[in-house]
Enzyme design. Structure first.
Site, short mmCIF file in Angstrom:
data_model
loop_
_atom_site.label_atom_id
_atom_site.label_comp_id
_atom_site.label_asym_id
_atom_site.label_seq_id
_atom_site.Cartn_x
_atom_site.Cartn_y
_atom_site.Cartn_z
N LEU A 249 16.97 34.17 -8.92
CA LEU A 249 17.12 34.38 -7.47
C LEU A 249 17.76 35.73 -7.19
O LEU A 249 17.41 36.41 -6.25
CB LEU A 249 18.01 33.28 -6.87
CG LEU A 249 17.41 31.90 -6.67
CD1 LEU A 249 18.45 30.93 -6.16
CD2 LEU A 249 16.24 31.96 -5.70
N ALA B 153 26.36 42.37 -10.07
CA ALA B 153 27.14 43.09 -11.08
C ALA B 153 27.83 42.13 -12.04
O ALA B 153 28.08 42.46 -13.20
CB ALA B 153 28.17 43.98 -10.39
N GLU B 154 28.12 40.91 -11.55
CA GLU B 154 28.90 39.96 -12.35
C GLU B 154 28.09 38.79 -12.86
O GLU B 154 28.46 38.18 -13.85
CB GLU B 154 30.04 39.39 -11.48
CG GLU B 154 31.04 40.39 -10.97
CD GLU B 154 31.99 40.88 -12.05
OE1 GLU B 154 32.31 40.10 -12.95
OE2 GLU B 154 32.38 42.07 -11.99
N ALA B 155 27.03 38.47 -12.13
CA ALA B 155 26.34 37.22 -12.46
C ALA B 155 24.86 37.26 -12.10
O ALA B 155 24.43 38.07 -11.28
CB ALA B 155 27.00 36.07 -11.70
N ASP C 185 34.45 38.69 -0.59
CA ASP C 185 33.17 39.41 -0.47
C ASP C 185 32.38 38.84 0.71
O ASP C 185 31.26 38.35 0.55
CB ASP C 185 32.38 39.25 -1.78
CG ASP C 185 31.19 40.20 -1.86
OD1 ASP C 185 31.12 41.17 -1.06
OD2 ASP C 185 30.31 39.98 -2.71
P1 AMP Z 1 24.71 34.99 -4.87
O1 AMP Z 1 24.56 35.95 -6.01
O2 AMP Z 1 25.57 33.79 -5.17
O3 AMP Z 1 25.10 35.71 -3.61
O4 AMP Z 1 23.23 34.38 -4.59
C1 AMP Z 1 22.10 35.21 -4.53
C2 AMP Z 1 21.04 34.58 -3.66
O5 AMP Z 1 20.64 33.33 -4.21
C3 AMP Z 1 21.53 34.27 -2.26
O6 AMP Z 1 21.37 35.36 -1.40
C4 AMP Z 1 20.66 33.10 -1.87
O7 AMP Z 1 19.42 33.56 -1.37
C5 AMP Z 1 20.44 32.38 -3.17
N1 AMP Z 1 21.37 31.28 -3.39
C6 AMP Z 1 22.59 31.36 -3.98
N2 AMP Z 1 23.18 30.15 -4.03
C7 AMP Z 1 22.33 29.29 -3.47
C8 AMP Z 1 22.35 27.88 -3.24
N3 AMP Z 1 23.38 27.12 -3.63
N4 AMP Z 1 21.28 27.32 -2.65
C9 AMP Z 1 20.23 28.07 -2.27
N5 AMP Z 1 20.14 29.40 -2.49
C10 AMP Z 1 21.16 30.01 -3.07
#
Ligand code: AMP
Length: 266
Positions: free
Chosen positions: A16, A20-22, A159
């Site tokens: 998805l 930088a971290e994950a 953040d």
């Molecule tokens: P993050 O790196 O945690 O900001 O997540 C990156 C992207 O993944 C976000 O912008 C969402 O589009 C999607 N995403 C992250 N967590 C979730 C979740 N629990 N359910 C659905 N989509 C998610």
């Protein structure tokens, strides 16, 4: 919360996002759930391998604890399903949920460009434009409420951007009025915060103010067409609902001044 050792991303996982971290993966068919999200913190090659391993695991567990604290405090965030450091398995919020960034982009486009298309019926254009404006302000009220709840749980996010907030793709589905934004009403949880990777427990006015300042800066640069009333509304709701908001907002003034000085003098 389960905790055990590492596994490797599976072949049917889809990426998805990569930060930088994950890395954040969408995982089909996990533990009886149709879809879940796996957040994998990766190692930093510049760190000593033992230290790196310890830090990565600590941060993964810390993020899980903060998410669980939010959930217990009735703040809608993805549920923690499993901690398998450095991987955090989270509830997938669903295909109908998008980032606040995407939602604001659609609404602001409708609000601002309502008279661009000459073929449209004028009355319906005006209606959809003013609906979009009202929806934008309803989202601002919801955001103020969510930030106050986070504040009242003693957490700073670290953040706050519109990419770290999720909403239903049609949110707010009904036009909310002030009474619907009552803190005890769960239907208000229109905005869901995600990515607690930089979050921590804090009740410091300075750290709370910096959280709000980061949000202000992020919103202004990501959404240049956002009306000034949006941030005003966020702050108005926060002022009423957040414990210690007087001190935080006084500190926010100072943080803004420091920011302006830095912009002028580098
Ligand atoms: P993050 O790196 O945690 O900001 O997540 C990156 C992207 O993944 C976000 O912008 C969402 O589009 C999607 N995403 C992250 N967590 C979730 C979740 N629990 N359910 C659905 N989509 C998610």
């Amino acid at each position: 919360m389960e905790q055990d050792s590492v596994s490797i991303p599976g072949p049917d996982w889809t990426l998805l996002s990569q930060g930088a971290e994950a890395r954040v993966w969408k995982v089909p068919n996990y533990g009886g759930k149709v879809v879940v999200v796996a957040k994998e913190r990766f190692s930093k090659k510049y760190r000593h391998v033992v230290l790196d391993d310890r830090l990565t695991r600590q941060r993964c567990r810390a993020e899980a604890k903060l998410l669980e604290k939010c959930a217990k405090g009735n703040l809608r965030v993805p549920k923690v399903l499993r901690v398998q450091a450095p991987i955090l398995y989270l509830e997938y919020l669903g295909d109908e949920v998008i980032t606040l960034r995407e939602r604001l982009q659609v609404l602001l486009h409708t609000a601002v460009n309502h008279d661009d298309d000459d073929n449209d019926d004028t009355a319906s254009k005006a209606a959809s434009s003013s609906d979009a404006e009202r929806m934008v302000l309803a989202l601002a009220r919801s955001l103020g409420l969510v930030l106050a709840k986070l504040n009242n749980l003693g957490i700073v996010h670290g953040d706050l951007t519109s990419s770290n907030m999720m909403v239903h793709r049609h949110a707010p589905s009904s036009m909310m009025d002030e009474s619907e934004l009552d803190e005890t009403n769960d239907n208000n949880a229109v905005i869901m915060l995600i990515d607690f990777g930089l979050a921590k427990n804090s009740t410091s006015a300075e750290e709370r103010a910096v959280d709000l300042y980061v949000l202000e800066r992020a919103l202004v640069s990501t959404h240049p067409k956002l009306p000034p009333q949006f941030l005003e509304k966020v702050i108005d709701v926060y002022r009423v609902k957040a414990n210690g908001s007087e001190a935080t907002l006084a500190r926010l003034e100072q943080v803004r001044m420091r920011g302006r000085k830095r912009e002028c003098f580098g």
